[in-house]
Design a protein around this motif. Structure first.
Motif, mmCIF file in Angstrom:
data_model
loop_
_atom_site.group_PDB
_atom_site.id
_atom_site.type_symbol
_atom_site.label_atom_id
_atom_site.label_comp_id
_atom_site.label_asym_id
_atom_site.label_seq_id
_atom_site.Cartn_x
_atom_site.Cartn_y
_atom_site.Cartn_z
ATOM 1 N N ASN A 75 0.830 -1.205 0.000
ATOM 2 C CA ASN A 75 0.000 0.000 0.000
ATOM 3 C C ASN A 75 0.864 1.254 0.000
ATOM 4 O O ASN A 75 0.500 2.267 -0.602
ATOM 5 C CB ASN A 75 -0.931 0.021 1.215
ATOM 6 C CG ASN A 75 -2.046 -0.985 1.092
ATOM 7 O OD1 ASN A 75 -2.437 -1.391 -0.006
ATOM 8 N ND2 ASN A 75 -2.571 -1.405 2.230
ATOM 9 N N ARG A 99 1.944 2.045 -3.479
ATOM 10 C CA ARG A 99 0.796 2.624 -4.197
ATOM 11 C C ARG A 99 0.603 4.086 -3.799
ATOM 12 O O ARG A 99 0.285 4.929 -4.638
ATOM 13 C CB ARG A 99 -0.459 1.794 -3.898
ATOM 14 C CG ARG A 99 -1.701 2.279 -4.559
ATOM 15 C CD ARG A 99 -1.635 2.072 -6.046
ATOM 16 N NE ARG A 99 -2.828 2.604 -6.657
ATOM 17 C CZ ARG A 99 -3.228 2.313 -7.853
ATOM 18 N NH1 ARG A 99 -2.539 1.474 -8.590
ATOM 19 N NH2 ARG A 99 -4.299 2.835 -8.348
ATOM 20 N N GLU A 153 0.472 7.447 -6.074
ATOM 21 C CA GLU A 153 -0.652 8.389 -6.040
ATOM 22 C C GLU A 153 -0.186 9.800 -5.678
ATOM 23 O O GLU A 153 -0.664 10.785 -6.256
ATOM 24 C CB GLU A 153 -1.723 7.911 -5.057
ATOM 25 C CG GLU A 153 -2.456 6.656 -5.507
ATOM 26 C CD GLU A 153 -3.246 6.821 -6.806
ATOM 27 O OE1 GLU A 153 -3.622 7.960 -7.171
ATOM 28 O OE2 GLU A 153 -3.475 5.791 -7.472
ATOM 29 N N TYR A 190 2.283 1.077 -11.617
ATOM 30 C CA TYR A 190 0.936 1.568 -11.323
ATOM 31 C C TYR A 190 0.336 2.493 -12.394
ATOM 32 O O TYR A 190 -0.869 2.705 -12.389
ATOM 33 C CB TYR A 190 0.915 2.266 -9.969
ATOM 34 C CG TYR A 190 1.098 1.276 -8.841
ATOM 35 C CD1 TYR A 190 0.064 0.415 -8.475
ATOM 36 C CD2 TYR A 190 2.308 1.174 -8.173
ATOM 37 C CE1 TYR A 190 0.241 -0.503 -7.450
ATOM 38 C CE2 TYR A 190 2.487 0.253 -7.135
ATOM 39 C CZ TYR A 190 1.453 -0.576 -6.793
ATOM 40 O OH TYR A 190 1.619 -1.487 -5.790
#
Length: 84
Positions: free
Chosen positions: A19, A22, A26, A83
């Motif tokens: 996470n 990620r 982001e 991603y």
């Protein structure tokens, strides 16, 4: 700043599926959207390519303000490619 702190965590864990990785992606995407009028995954991957091919970017991510060490630019590149 959060992106760099999280990038340090991912560098320690080497877990691109986490996470935290990620979140690095982001937050990098959010940062780009401050200056880009329209986001595209292809352009995001293109800028990530600069991080590993242009020594100025590599130096910034590896030894800049946060001094996360060799391989940080490559790690960010890998996260973005995964991603985007």
């Amino acid at each position: 700043e959060k992106m760099f702190l999280d990038l340090k965590k991912v560098k320690q864990s080497n877990d691109l599926a986490s996470n935290t990785a990620r979140e690095v992606f982001e937050n990098h995407k959010k940062w780009l959207n401050y200056t880009w009028s329209g986001y595209s995954a292809e352009a995001h991957r293109g800028i990530a390519e600069l991080y590993v091919t242009d020594p100025r970017f590599t130096e910034y991510y590896d030894h800049g303000k946060y001094n996360l060490g060799e391989g940080t630019a490559e790690l960010l590149h890998e996260i973005i490619v995964k991603y985007a």
